[in-house]
Design a protein around this motif. Structure first.
Motif, short mmCIF file in Angstrom:
data_model
loop_
_atom_site.label_atom_id
_atom_site.label_comp_id
_atom_site.label_asym_id
_atom_site.label_seq_id
_atom_site.Cartn_x
_atom_site.Cartn_y
_atom_site.Cartn_z
N LYS A 180 0.83 -1.21 0.00
CA LYS A 180 0.00 0.00 0.00
C LYS A 180 0.86 1.26 0.00
N GLU A 181 1.93 1.20 0.77
CA GLU A 181 2.79 2.37 0.85
C GLU A 181 3.49 2.63 -0.47
N LEU A 182 3.87 1.56 -1.12
CA LEU A 182 4.53 1.65 -2.41
C LEU A 182 3.60 2.30 -3.44
N LEU A 244 -2.30 9.27 4.51
CA LEU A 244 -2.77 8.89 5.85
C LEU A 244 -2.89 7.37 5.91
N ASP A 245 -1.92 6.77 6.59
CA ASP A 245 -1.89 5.32 6.68
C ASP A 245 -2.75 4.88 7.87
N GLU A 246 -3.36 3.72 7.75
CA GLU A 246 -4.20 3.16 8.81
C GLU A 246 -5.29 4.15 9.23
N VAL A 363 3.97 -9.48 0.87
CA VAL A 363 5.30 -9.21 0.31
C VAL A 363 6.32 -8.90 1.40
N ARG A 364 5.89 -8.24 2.48
CA ARG A 364 6.83 -7.94 3.55
C ARG A 364 7.38 -9.22 4.14
N GLU A 365 6.50 -10.21 4.34
CA GLU A 365 6.95 -11.49 4.89
C GLU A 365 7.95 -12.15 3.94
#
Ligand SMILES: Nc1ncnc2c1ncn2[C@@H]1O[C@H](COP(=O)(O)OP(=O)(O)OP(=O)(O)O)[C@@H](O)[C@H]1O
Ligand SMILES: [Mg+2]
Length: 476
Positions: A180-182, A244-246, A363-365
């Motif tokens: 999401k951040e990407l 604005l995350d989360e 993907v982080r995992e």
């Protein structure tokens, strides 16, 4: 002369010393704040910015040394100059070792002190310039950083390209670690706002009481601790983008203010009366089910509709097919180069393990798994032995998600768990009994016994004493 610098902080329990330092510094155009104790200083450092601290070594309460240690563990880059009446070379060494930038013995010549302070001021300016440069030159988010050729990801890249140049508010909803951040970063980089600031705020990471002032700023005295006026991050983002995350973690009253802000960019700082206005594009993200949050009354439906002009839904990694391998290879290259390793590829069996895993952390995992594997791997191809034991995790997850019916006895539940775990491990080792037993840390006899009991039959199972050469190789 020394404008643009925040003040310096002086800690000394002697009033005369504070006054004379004030006079010396003021003459050179430095602003100074003085306190009597280390305790007061620690509190003040939490509230205001200083470019350096000058402290006496002996203080009532916490000593200058303990203060130094405390600050070095919390704010390692803040320069601290130590002053003492009882100078010995040993103490001087101790102070420098503990992280003091310099050590002066009383009485000292004002020039000596000013020289040390000027160095700290210079250092502060350099650091600030560097930070600004880095922020400007900072690795921008690009579309080609979003790896994957699955239909979902191709579509996503296409949608980013279409939506980025518009003013549309975007909501990105996806599981944790799906990128999401990407996406948010790429939307900013590819927009006309790319030269202006990209401001990120994680609504879940900031205490609820502070989030409003972070976002919209506050006036001096708006609440305890608001010692000076602070502009909001939305002002910093003027002309640019705010991410604005989360967002689902934002309180309802603040949601109402955000809604108003979204209407025309207007807002009022906490404790203020004047209406301010900025031009900011908003991108919001959440890994929670927003519809569910709306149903539970935690999220305003009107805000949802206002945010949801365009929605991005990055798919979970387990639905991206071969992208798992593409991403794994991408991270492999990254970690090879950052760690100076030469793991050239991923063995077939390791690849199969990666493809079989459920990737709850997405993907982080995967990135973490590859990082760990590159550290552990001793061969030129990544082997399953360098991957975590997915079998156990998968088994656990399956058990967790089992419906908890009252009729199921513990014994049955445990048996079910065992059966699942064995089946998964067999799948992973391609039905090599020796390897399966080894991974589960039981004897092959015990494995056979359990397979019989659970009715697991595997025609392809290899129970050869000398495991097949391919799998031996694969074991690393
Ligand atoms: N398609 C992709 N290609 C390359 N790297 C990716 C991709 N998707 C995610 N990543 C990487 O995976 C990691 C997690 O991504 P990101 O931080 O964007 O996830 P997120 O959805 O914001 O997660 P969270 O909800 O936990 O904040 C980052 O290191 C990111 O660079
Ligand atoms: Mg994120």
């Amino acid at each position: 002369m020394n404008t643009g610098l925040p003040p310096l902080l002086v800690i000394d329990d002697e009033r005369n010393m504070r006054l004379s330092l004030d006079a010396i510094m003021a003459a050179e155009g430095y602003q100074l704040r003085a306190v009597e104790s280390a305790e007061q200083a620690i509190k003040l450092l939490d509230e205001e910015e200083f470019f350096m601290v000058i402290t006496d070594a002996r203080l009532t309460g916490m000593s200058g040394y303990d203060f130094l240690k405390h600050i070095k563990s919390h704010r390692p880059s803040l320069p601290i100059l130590m002053i003492t009446a009882y100078a010995t070379p040993k103490l001087a060494v101790e102070a420098i070792k503990a992280g003091a930038i310099d050590y002066l013995a009383k009485p000292f010549a004002p020039e000596e002190l000013l020289h040390a302070v000027a160095r700290c001021a210079e250092r502060y300016r350099l650091l600030r310039e560097n930070a600004a440069l880095r922020a400007r030159a900072g690795e921008p988010y690009r579309l080609d950083q979003i790896i994957g050729e699955s239909p979902g990801i191709r579509e996503l890249r296409q949608l980013i390209q279409t939506v980025a140049p518009t003013q549309a508010t975007v909501l990105i909803a996806g599981e944790s670690g799906t990128g999401k951040e990407l996406i948010a970063g790429a939307l900013h980089t590819l927009s006309r706002r790319t030269e202006a600031h990209y401001v990120r705020i994680n609504c879940a990471a900031i205490p609820e009481t502070l989030l409003e002032s972070e976002l919209f700023g506050h006036e001096r005295g708006a609440f305890t601790g608001a010692l000076k006026q602070k502009p909001g991050r939305v002002e910093e983002a003027d002309g640019g983008t705010i991410f604005l995350d989360e967002i689902a973690d934002m309180s309802r009253p603040l949601q109402a203010k955000l809604l108003r802000f979204l209407e025309d960019g207007s807002f009022i700082r906490v404790g203020g009366t004047q209406e301010l206005r900025v031009d900011v594009r908003l991108i919001a993200a959440t890994n929670r089910d927003v519809i569910d949050a709306i149903r539970q009354g935690q999220f305003r439906e009107d805000l949802y509709h206002r945010l949801n002009v365009v929605q991005f839904r990055p798919p979970p990694l387990r639905d991206r097919g071969d992208d798992v391998v593409l991403l794994a290879e991408h991270f492999l290259r990254q970690f090879n180069s950052s760690m100076g390793k030469f793991v050239k590829g991923i063995s077939k069996t390791a690849r199969q393990c990666l493809m079989a895993h459920h990737w709850p952390g997405n993907v982080r995992e995967l990135r973490n798994v590859i990082e760990r594997a590159v550290i552990l791997e001793t061969l030129t191809e990544l082997q399953p032995g360098s991957l975590p034991d997915f079998g156990v995790q998968t088994g656990l997850r399956r058990t967790e998600s089992m419906p908890a019916t009252n009729t199921r006895s513990l014994e049955k539940a445990v048996a079910n768990f065992e059966k699942n775990l064995i089946s998964r491990t067999l799948e992973q080792t391609h039905y090599n009994l020796a390897k399966t037993a080894d991974q589960l840390k039981i004897t092959r006899h015990a494995l056979r016994y359990r397979m019989n009991r659970f009715g697991i039959t595997v025609d392809a199972a290899s129970d050869d004493e000398s495991a097949a050469p391919e799998s031996k190789d694969a074991d690393g």
